[in-house]
Write an enzyme that holds these catalytic residues in place. Structure first.
Site, mmCIF file in Angstrom:
data_model
loop_
_atom_site.group_PDB
_atom_site.id
_atom_site.type_symbol
_atom_site.label_atom_id
_atom_site.label_comp_id
_atom_site.label_asym_id
_atom_site.label_seq_id
_atom_site.Cartn_x
_atom_site.Cartn_y
_atom_site.Cartn_z
ATOM 1 N N LYS A 93 0.464 -1.356 -0.074
ATOM 2 C CA LYS A 93 0.331 0.389 -0.393
ATOM 3 C C LYS A 93 0.358 1.440 -0.029
ATOM 4 O O LYS A 93 1.825 1.286 0.229
ATOM 5 C CB LYS A 93 -0.749 0.210 1.168
ATOM 6 C CG LYS A 93 -1.886 -1.360 1.100
ATOM 7 C CD LYS A 93 -2.750 -0.721 2.503
ATOM 8 C CE LYS A 93 -3.954 -1.927 2.670
ATOM 9 N NZ LYS A 93 -4.912 -1.796 1.812
ATOM 10 N N ARG B 195 -10.440 -11.019 1.779
ATOM 11 C CA ARG B 195 -11.492 -12.432 0.877
ATOM 12 C C ARG B 195 -10.717 -13.803 0.540
ATOM 13 O O ARG B 195 -11.389 -14.451 0.934
ATOM 14 C CB ARG B 195 -11.827 -11.611 -0.812
ATOM 15 C CG ARG B 195 -10.473 -11.809 -1.565
ATOM 16 C CD ARG B 195 -11.084 -10.778 -2.566
ATOM 17 N NE ARG B 195 -11.082 -9.735 -1.989
ATOM 18 C CZ ARG B 195 -10.976 -8.758 -3.255
ATOM 19 N NH1 ARG B 195 -11.412 -8.411 -4.363
ATOM 20 N NH2 ARG B 195 -11.748 -7.043 -2.750
#
Length: 518
Positions: A298, A372
Site C-alpha cells: 500500500k 477475501r
C-alpha cells in the site's frame, strides 16, 4: 437497582486486558424531579416550543418560567445538540439543569434518543461532572435500552496511550429519573440489555483501537479466549499446523508473509440448551491485525489505519460477548481467521495460483486483496462445522467507502430473506446499512484464464466483486456480507461519540440473533 458497567481504563503503558475496568453505576431513581438531588439533571426539548416540549414539560413551573424567558429571548431554540446549562435551577434540588435540543419532534427516533444521551454525557463530563440524572420520557424497554447504551458508548475515548486522557473524565454514575412513575415489567431487563450492548460495543472498540504491535494474531486469540472464559463460551484456537492440516491454502498463503506472527483461527461456540437444531448461524469476521498490502504494498499515506483491518473479527467477538449474556435461543459459531499481511521472502506473490480449502483454485492478481482469501477458507470451514447461515463482516474494500462514505455499511448477499433480516435488524438497531447488487454479470470481472477465479475484479465495482468472490465459497448456503471498511472508524468527533473506533455492526447482529429466538 445498581448495575456495574465495564469501561476500559489505562493500565501502565498499554491496555493489556479489557478486564482492567472502572465502574459506572446505573440505577433507576423514582424521586419526584424537584426533589432529586444530583450534580446534573438532563432534560431535552424540541424545536418550535422548546420551553414546553420533550422532558422539559415534566420540570416544575418555577424552572419552566425561566426557560420560557430563554425561549422568548432566543437563547433556547431546541435545535439539535444545542446545550443550555443552568446552575441552581429554581424549584429543584439538582445543582445544574442541562437542557439538550432534540431538533424536530417528527424526526425523533430511538437512534436520536441514543445520540442525545451520548451528547449530554460528553458535554457534562468535559466540565468535570461525574454523575448525571437523565429524565426518562418513557420507561418502555426500548427507550431505557437506548438511554443506557447511548451513555456507555459516549463515555469512551480512544486515547488509552496518552498520558493525559479524556477517558480519565469518565462518569461514575448514571441515574434514570422516572419522576415518581412506577417501573413497568421489563424495565430492569431493558437496563441490563443497554448495559450489555454498550459494553459489547466498547469491547469491540478497544480491540480495534489497539496498535498492531500489541494486537497481534496471538494477542487477538488471547483476548477472544479471555472473553469466552469470562462469559461461559467454548473457545478453540487453531494454529499454523492445524490450518495447514485442514488444507486452508488461501488463509495460509496470506499468513506466509509474516515471519514472526503465526496465524490463528479463532472459533467460539454459543450452544444454549433447548435451542432449535436449525438455524446454526456462522459469524465470520476478518482478522487481519495489520495489512501492509503484502508484495502489492500500500502507499505509506494512511497505512497506519491498517491496524483496524481486524475490525470484522472484533465485531464478531463483541457480538458473542453480548449474546452470551442475553442468551437468545439460537446456535451460533463465530470464526475469526487472524493473521498479518506482510511482504517478505516467504510472501505470496502476484501471479501465484493457490488452492483454497474448498478445492477451488485462485489466481493472485493483487496481494492486497487478502481479506477475501482468509474469509473464503473460514466460510468453507464454517459450513464443515455445521453452520446453515453465514454472515461475514470485513473491512474489505476501499470501493465501498467511495460508494457509501463512512456513514453506511454495504450489505451483499445471494439470499433475499437473510439480507432483508439484516436490513430490518439494522433499522431497529439504528445502524445505517444499504444493500448493493450481486448480479451474475459481475462474475465476468473476476474470471481467471488459468484458475477457477482471480482474487480481484479490478477497480470498477470493487466492493461488489470482492463480496461476490467471498460468496462463491458460501455456495448454496444462505450468506450475507457486511463491508464495514468505511464504518469501522470515525475520523471526526461527534457530540455523542469520540473520534476513533465505532463498534458499528454489533447492535445490528445482536438484534438479529435475539430476534431469531423471539
Amino acid at each position: 437497582m445498581n448495575i456495574a458497567v465495564a469501561i476500559s481504563s489505562r493500565a501502565g503503558v498499554m491496555l493489556r486486558s479489557t478486564e482492567e475496568l472502572s465502574i459506572v453505576k446505573i440505577e433507576f431513581r423514582p424521586d419526584a424531579l424537584p426533589k432529586l438531588s444530583t450534580p446534573a439533571l438532563v432534560a431535552y426539548c424540541f424545536e418550535g416550543k422548546p420551553a414546553s416540549s420533550g422532558t422539559v414539560e415534566r420540570l416544575p413551573s418555577e424552572t419552566r418560567t425561566l426557560l420560557d424567558e430563554m425561549q422568548t429571548s432566543g437563547e433556547l431554540t431546541g435545535k439539535v445538540f444545542e446545550f443550555s446549562l443552568l446552575r441552581s435551577p429554581a424549584g429543584m434540588a439538582a445543582s445544574r439543569l442541562l437542557v439538550v435540543g432534540a431538533g424536530k419532534s417528527e424526526k425523533f427516533t430511538e437512534a436520536h434518543l441514543r445520540n442525545l444521551v451520548g451528547a449530554a454525557v460528553r458535554h457534562l463530563r468535559s466540565r468535570g461532572v461525574r454523575e448525571l440524572a437523565w429524565i426518562l420520557a418513557s420507561t418502555e424497554p426500548a427507550a431505557v435500552t437506548a438511554v443506557v447504551d447511548g451513555a456507555l458508548v459516549a463515555d469512551y475515548d480512544a486515547d488509552v496511550y496518552r498520558t493525559e486522557r479524556n477517558g480519565d473524565k469518565a462518569i461514575d454514575r448514571l441515574l434514570l429519573a422516572t419522576g415518581g412513575e412506577a417501573l413497568p415489567a421489563g424495565a430492569e431487563a431493558a437496563l441490563d440489555r443497554g448495559r450489555i450492548l454498550g459494553e459489547a460495543q466498547n469491547f469491540t472498540r478497544n480491540l480495534v483501537n489497539e496498535p498492531s504491535n500489541y494486537m497481534t494474531p496471538t494477542k487477538l486469540a488471547e483476548r477472544a479466549a479471555e472473553m469466552a472464559t469470562r462469559h461461559g463460551l467454548k473457545c478453540e484456537v487453531l494454529g499454523p499446523k492445524e490450518i495447514q492440516d485442514l488444507k486452508m491454502g488461501a488463509l495460509w498463503a496470506v499468513a506466509r508473509g509474516s515471519q514472526h506472527e503465526p496465524a490463528q483461527l479463532i472459533v467460539i461456540r454459543y450452544d444454549p440448551e433447548g435451542a432449535p437444531d436449525q438455524p446454526v448461524i456462522g459469524l465470520i469476521g476478518k482478522g487481519i491485525t495489520f495489512d501492509s498490502g503484502g508484495i502489492s504494498i500500500k502507499p505509506s499515506e494512511n497505512m497506519h489505519e491498517m491496524k483496524t483491518d481486524m475490525a470484522g473479527g472484533a465485531t464478531m467477538l463483541g457480538v458473542m460477548q453480548a449474546i452470551a449474556q442475553l442468551k437468545p435461543r439460537v446456535r451460533v459459531i463465530a470464526m475469526i481467521p487472524a493473521t498479518e499481511n506482510m511482504p517478505s521472502g516467504n510472501a505470496y506473490k502476484p501471479g501465484d495460483v493457490i488452492t483454497s480449502m474448498s478445492g477451488k483454485t485462485i489466481e493472485i492478481l493483487n496481494t492486497d486483496a487478502e481479506g477475501r482469501l482468509v474469509l473464503a477458507d473460514a466460510l468453507t470451514y464454517a459450513k464443515q462445522l455445521g453452520c446453515t447461515v453465514l454472515i461475514d463482516a470485513a473491512t474489505l474494500t476501499g470501493a465501498v467507502m467511495v460508494a457509501l462514505g463512512s456513514i453506511t455499511t454495504g450489505v451483499f448477499g445471494w439470499n433475499k430473506e437473510w439480507v432483508n433480516r439484516i436490513l430490518a435488524a439494522a433499522n431497529t438497531a439504528g445502524e445505517k446499512m444499504w444493500q448493493l447488487p450481486v448480479d451474475d454479470d459481475y462474475r465476468e470481472l473476476y474470471k481467471s484464464a488459468i484458475a477457477d477465479m482471480a482474487n480481484t475484479g479490478g477497480r470498477y465495482g470493487g466492493a461488489i466483486t470482492g463480496a461476490m468472490f467471498i460468496g462463491e465459497f458460501a455456495g448454496d448456503t444462505p450468506w450475507v456480507h457486511l463491508d464495514i471498511a468505511g464504518t469501522r472508524w470515525a475520523n471526526d468527533e461527534k457530540p455523542y461519540r469520540a473520534k476513533g473506533p465505532t463498534g458499528h455492526g454489533v447492535r445490528t447482529l445482536v438484534q438479529l440473533l435475539t430476534s431469531l429466538s423471539a
